[in-house]
Design a protein around this motif. Structure first.
Motif: not given
Length: 274
Positions: A1-6, A123-124, A237-240, A244-249
């Motif tokens: 949830m800390e991601l939603f601070q950014y 996307i970031l 975020y978890r594996i840095n 785009g690639a992780t979304i399609i994966f």
């Protein structure tokens, strides 16, 4: 949830939702009409507009939009008005757009941009302007399909029947292929040129496994698009890794799971019938 601070992550979530809506609607038409190859041609041809805009000092998204729409209209017009096969036209524009884009980018004085950002997206890095453009695309797409759904279905599934019903077939073909081009261009920032075609086809294919109703397919495509985007963002975020690639994966993993579920459902149905 800390991601939603950014703010950058909130922008990414907003872009993922808006992209899922626009691609869910337009992608359902693409899958139903079986024009995935045309979409791939427009996707790669739009890279020529990116290179030309960069060379002229303009916004690359604007250049891609103009080039993408003109390429889409050109494919539609040339394939209908000449004896050149549609797949040949697509192949020519596909190669020409990519070559032109690379040429103009490397002809531009000064620092050449990183092509990976255009080819695979990020996307970031989506900003407020990108969100407004995606929102505008969603509103326009929803309006078009809300008011013209019946003739669109005629054209998608039986163009000849649509002509007998005096539907504006040519106008709809040009309008919808332009929408396809805009959806591709405006989502380049989300997943990039190489991967945007997956955003327009994989969630729709998953939804089509469980329903043949066009309206349900649209809603299912949007839902799977949002789910896959969220999973992809978290994995990124978890594996840095590139988002785009992780979304399609994530879409591909969802497709495999959906296919297994479908096979189980078919097996259970056959046992019940037996």
């Amino acid at each position: 949830m800390e991601l939603f601070q950014y703010n950058f992550f909130l922008n990414a979530v907003g872009a993922a939702i808006l992209a899922s809506i626009s691609c869910g609607i337009i992608g359902s038409y693409i899958v139903a009409r079986r024009i995935v190859f045309i979409s791939g041609g427009i996707t790669h041809a739009s890279f020529g507009g990116i290179g030309l805009a960069w060379y002229l000092g303009l916004n690359p998204v604007f250049g891609a939009a103009v080039f993408g729409v003109l390429s889409a209209l050109g494919i539609e017009w040339i394939s209908k008005k000449t004896d050149v096969r549609q797949d040949s036209v697509i192949g020519i524009l596909w190669a020409f757009g990519m070559a032109l884009g690379i040429l103009f980018i490397y002809m531009t004085p000064g620092y050449a941009p990183n092509l990976m950002s255009f080819l695979f997206g990020n996307i970031l890095t989506v900003g407020a302007l990108d969100l407004y453009l995606l929102l505008g695309l969603c509103v326009f797409t929803i309006a078009v399909f809300f008011f013209l759904l019946r003739p669109i279905l005629f054209v998608a599934f039986d163009e000849e029947f649509a002509r007998t019903q005096k539907a504006p077939v040519q106008f709809l073909n040009y309008l919808l292929i332009s929408l396809v081009a805009l959806a591709i261009v405006l989502n380049i920032r989300v997943v990039g040129i190489i991967l945007v075609i997956s955003f327009l086809t994989i969630p729709q294919t998953i939804a089509n496994m469980f329903t043949n109703d066009f309206k349900k397919m649209i809603f299912g495509s949007i839902a799977f698009g949002i789910l896959g985007s969220f999973i992809g963002l978290l994995v990124s975020y978890r594996i840095n890794a590139p988002s785009g690639a992780t979304i399609i994966f994530s879409f591909v993993i969802l497709f495999v799971i959906a296919k297994l579920v479908q096979l189980v459902m078919i097996s259970v149905r056959r046992k019940n019938l037996a």
